[in-house]
Design an enzyme around this catalytic site. Structure first.
Site, PDB file in Angstrom:
ATOM      1  N   ARG A 132      34.360  44.376  32.679  1.00 15.28           N
ATOM      2  CA  ARG A 132      33.872  43.016  32.915  1.00 15.28           C
ATOM      3  C   ARG A 132      32.585  42.821  32.141  1.00 15.28           C
ATOM      4  O   ARG A 132      31.642  43.605  32.259  1.00 15.28           O
ATOM      5  CB  ARG A 132      33.606  42.756  34.399  1.00 15.28           C
ATOM      6  CG  ARG A 132      32.793  41.494  34.617  1.00 15.28           C
ATOM      7  CD  ARG A 132      32.617  41.091  36.057  1.00 15.28           C
ATOM      8  NE  ARG A 132      33.833  40.499  36.577  1.00 15.28           N
ATOM      9  CZ  ARG A 132      33.867  39.699  37.654  1.00 15.28           C
ATOM     10  NH1 ARG A 132      32.759  39.386  38.300  1.00 15.28           N
ATOM     11  NH2 ARG A 132      35.003  39.199  38.079  1.00 15.28           N
ATOM     12  N   HIS A 134      39.942  35.258  32.403  1.00 14.82           N
ATOM     13  CA  HIS A 134      39.875  35.989  33.676  1.00 14.82           C
ATOM     14  C   HIS A 134      41.323  36.188  34.152  1.00 14.82           C
ATOM     15  O   HIS A 134      41.740  35.645  35.181  1.00 14.82           O
ATOM     16  CB  HIS A 134      39.042  35.212  34.690  1.00 14.82           C
ATOM     17  CG  HIS A 134      38.584  36.025  35.863  1.00 14.82           C
ATOM     18  ND1 HIS A 134      38.762  37.403  35.947  1.00 14.82           N
ATOM     19  CD2 HIS A 134      37.959  35.660  37.024  1.00 14.82           C
ATOM     20  CE1 HIS A 134      38.259  37.833  37.091  1.00 14.82           C
ATOM     21  NE2 HIS A 134      37.778  36.805  37.758  1.00 14.82           N
ATOM     22  N   GLN A 150      42.504  37.140  37.791  1.00 21.63           N
ATOM     23  CA  GLN A 150      42.340  36.061  38.777  1.00 21.63           C
ATOM     24  C   GLN A 150      43.566  35.158  38.775  1.00 21.63           C
ATOM     25  O   GLN A 150      44.052  34.733  39.836  1.00 21.63           O
ATOM     26  CB  GLN A 150      41.081  35.248  38.451  1.00 21.63           C
ATOM     27  CG  GLN A 150      40.817  34.104  39.409  1.00 21.63           C
ATOM     28  CD  GLN A 150      40.380  34.566  40.790  1.00 21.63           C
ATOM     29  OE1 GLN A 150      39.481  35.377  40.909  1.00 21.63           O
ATOM     30  NE2 GLN A 150      41.019  34.047  41.846  1.00 21.63           N
ATOM     31  N   ASP A 189      35.524  25.846  40.292  1.00 23.55           N
ATOM     32  CA  ASP A 189      34.734  27.064  40.063  1.00 23.55           C
ATOM     33  C   ASP A 189      33.270  26.640  40.124  1.00 23.55           C
ATOM     34  O   ASP A 189      32.955  25.446  40.014  1.00 23.55           O
ATOM     35  CB  ASP A 189      35.107  27.622  38.667  1.00 23.55           C
ATOM     36  CG  ASP A 189      34.484  28.982  38.362  1.00 23.55           C
ATOM     37  OD1 ASP A 189      33.838  29.576  39.251  1.00 23.55           O
ATOM     38  OD2 ASP A 189      34.635  29.446  37.214  1.00 23.55           O
ATOM     39  N   CYS A 246      38.227  30.559  42.701  1.00 23.17           N
ATOM     40  CA  CYS A 246      38.191  31.999  42.438  1.00 23.17           C
ATOM     41  C   CYS A 246      37.153  32.714  43.306  1.00 23.17           C
ATOM     42  O   CYS A 246      37.283  33.916  43.551  1.00 23.17           O
ATOM     43  CB  CYS A 246      37.915  32.250  40.953  1.00 23.17           C
ATOM     44  SG  CYS A 246      36.462  31.383  40.325  1.00 23.17           S
ATOM     45  N   ARG A 256      43.681  39.245  45.077  1.00 21.35           N
ATOM     46  CA  ARG A 256      43.107  39.970  43.933  1.00 21.35           C
ATOM     47  C   ARG A 256      43.483  41.446  44.020  1.00 21.35           C
ATOM     48  O   ARG A 256      43.811  42.081  43.028  1.00 21.35           O
ATOM     49  CB  ARG A 256      41.569  39.849  43.905  1.00 21.35           C
ATOM     50  CG  ARG A 256      41.005  38.446  43.758  1.00 21.35           C
ATOM     51  CD  ARG A 256      41.417  37.774  42.461  1.00 21.35           C
ATOM     52  NE  ARG A 256      41.121  38.585  41.297  1.00 21.35           N
ATOM     53  CZ  ARG A 256      39.893  38.819  40.789  1.00 21.35           C
ATOM     54  NH1 ARG A 256      38.837  38.263  41.337  1.00 21.35           N
ATOM     55  NH2 ARG A 256      39.724  39.573  39.715  1.00 21.35           N
TER      56      ARG A 256
HETATM   57  N1  NVA Z   1      33.235  31.140  35.852  1.00 23.57           N
HETATM   58  C1  NVA Z   1      32.740  32.151  36.761  1.00 23.57           C
HETATM   59  C2  NVA Z   1      33.870  32.916  37.345  1.00 23.57           C
HETATM   60  C3  NVA Z   1      33.474  33.919  38.395  1.00 23.57           C
HETATM   61  C4  NVA Z   1      34.643  34.652  38.981  1.00 23.57           C
HETATM   62  C5  NVA Z   1      31.785  33.072  36.036  1.00 23.57           C
HETATM   63  O1  NVA Z   1      32.091  33.489  34.920  1.00 23.57           O
HETATM   64  O2  NVA Z   1      30.721  33.368  36.567  1.00 23.57           O
HETATM   65  N1   CP Z   2      36.668  35.845  41.550  1.00 27.34           N
HETATM   66  C1   CP Z   2      36.003  36.925  41.109  1.00 27.34           C
HETATM   67  O1   CP Z   2      36.224  37.424  39.986  1.00 27.34           O
HETATM   68  O2   CP Z   2      35.094  37.397  41.987  1.00 27.34           O
HETATM   69  P1   CP Z   2      33.988  38.505  41.697  1.00 27.34           P
HETATM   70  O3   CP Z   2      33.040  37.911  40.674  1.00 27.34           O
HETATM   71  O4   CP Z   2      33.336  38.764  43.016  1.00 27.34           O
HETATM   72  O5   CP Z   2      34.665  39.718  41.128  1.00 27.34           O
END
Ligand code: NVA
Ligand code: CP
Length: 334
Positions: free
Chosen positions: A108, A135, A138, A233, A274, A318
């Site tokens: 990540r 992602h 997700q 989101d 998400c 998830r």
């Molecule tokens: N768009 C958000 C998704 C988090 C799961 C981010 O990248 O922070």
């Molecule tokens: N939705 C998601 O990816 O959550 P986290 O950022 O907690 O992993």
């Protein structure tokens, strides 16, 4: 032909056929039933995975960690402060080292190219746990959740993503909907409509022409009509916190409210997210921003807690879908 994903990386849904995505969803349904029945799995026995998190996480980290343990494997967690990765050692060199010690890598961070390079140099399956433009794990969880709550096939469903339509979740949904022949609308402010990546739109349109999907980007609220899912989101993704003032100004008209759900004409429309979500002021960030005069809630607390909301089912899914990705690409048998 039987689907076989052994040895494959999971970098984006664009790399998979609809049949392969179907296979991972079916496997996730099965693994969820197995978990509910209390059956310990063995498909990842003897497998070691490394989880590289350059950005923070609750759900994704927990899902990889619990998922691999549920199937008899072993995880190592490395965050951005606790290894040489990317600082004193190049991505290529680190990937080669991980490839000598582990059987799979979760990553990540910001860069899609980096997760692709990890796959290129490590020689083992690499799984995308979120980048700035995708992602994919997700989306599998969200599709599983839709299948549990909507009594029609995914290909007959319409998903409307509301808000920051040029973020990783919006693009990930475009990929997923294009592949599965779904109707997708990215609904947000006019100035963001023009910022949506045209190369991505071209790529999803090419896929959509084969699968029958319809992918639209618009600021017209009539796009909400007939939606099966309203998805949103947070407005400022990880790393974009300095943009909160502009984002609040631009996206406040796109806060998900009861009135917005009503505009779909579907009283059973699902509200999906998400997570994490700002739906009240019970977080340090929402409270701090409120003090500064910014209401960063992207959804009302009423909608978040309503009967339409399936956000915690998504969160649980998830685990089952990430486990399915690991078992499909790395499992001893499945
Ligand atoms: N768009 C958000 C998704 C988090 C799961 C981010 O990248 O922070
Ligand atoms: N939705 C998601 O990816 O959550 P986290 O950022 O907690 O992993």
């Amino acid at each position: 032909m039987a689907v076989n994903l052994k040895g494959r990386s999971f970098l984006t849904l664009m790399d998979f056929t609809p049949e392969e995505i179907r296979y991972m969803l079916d496997l996730a349904h099965d693994l969820k039933a197995k978990k509910r029945a209390g059956i310990q799995g063995h498909t990842l026995e003897g497998k070691n995975i490394v989880m590289l998190f350059e950005k923070t996480s609750t759900r994704t980290r927990s899902s990889f960690e619990v998922g691999v343990l549920d199937e008899g494997g072993h995880p190592t967690f490395i965050d951005k402060n606790s290894s040489q990765f990317g600082k004193k050692e190049s991505v290529e060199d680190s990937a080669r080292v991980f490839g000598r010690m582990y059987d799979g890598i979760e990553y990540r961070g910001s860069s899609q190219k980096l997760v692709e390079d990890l796959a290129k140099y490590s020689g083992i399956p690499v799984w995308n746990g979120l980048t700035d433009v995708d992602h994919p794990t997700q989306i599998l969880a969200d599709m599983l959740t839709m299948e549990e709550h909507i009594a029609k096939p995914l290909a007959k469903c319409k998903v409307v993503f509301v808000g920051d339509i040029r973020n990783n979740m919006s693009y990930a949904w475009m990929y997923g909907c294009a592949k599965m022949g779904m109707d997708f609308v990215a609904y947000g402010p006019e100035e963001l409509v023009n910022q949506v990546d045209r190369t991505i739109l071209k790529r999803v349109d090419d896929v959509a022409s084969d699968t029958g999907a319809v992918i639209q980007v618009t600021s017209d609220p009539s796009a909400l009509e007939g939606a099966d899912v309203i998805y949103t989101d947070i407005w400022a993704s990880m790393g974009e916190e300095a943009e909160i003032p502009q984002k609040v100004k631009m996206l406040s008209p796109f806060k998900v409210t009861r009135e917005m759900l009503d505009m779909t004409g579907n009283e059973d429309v699902l509200f999906m997210h998400c997570l994490p979500s700002f739906h009240d002021f019970e977080t340090a960030m929402a409270a701090e921003q409120k003090e500064l005069g910014y209401d960063i809630r992207e959804v009302t607390d009423e909608v978040f807690r309503s009967r339409n909301s399936v956000v915690f089912d998504e969160a649980e899914n998830r685990l089952h879908t990430i486990k399915a990705v690991m078992v499909a690409t790395l499992g001893n048998q499945n």
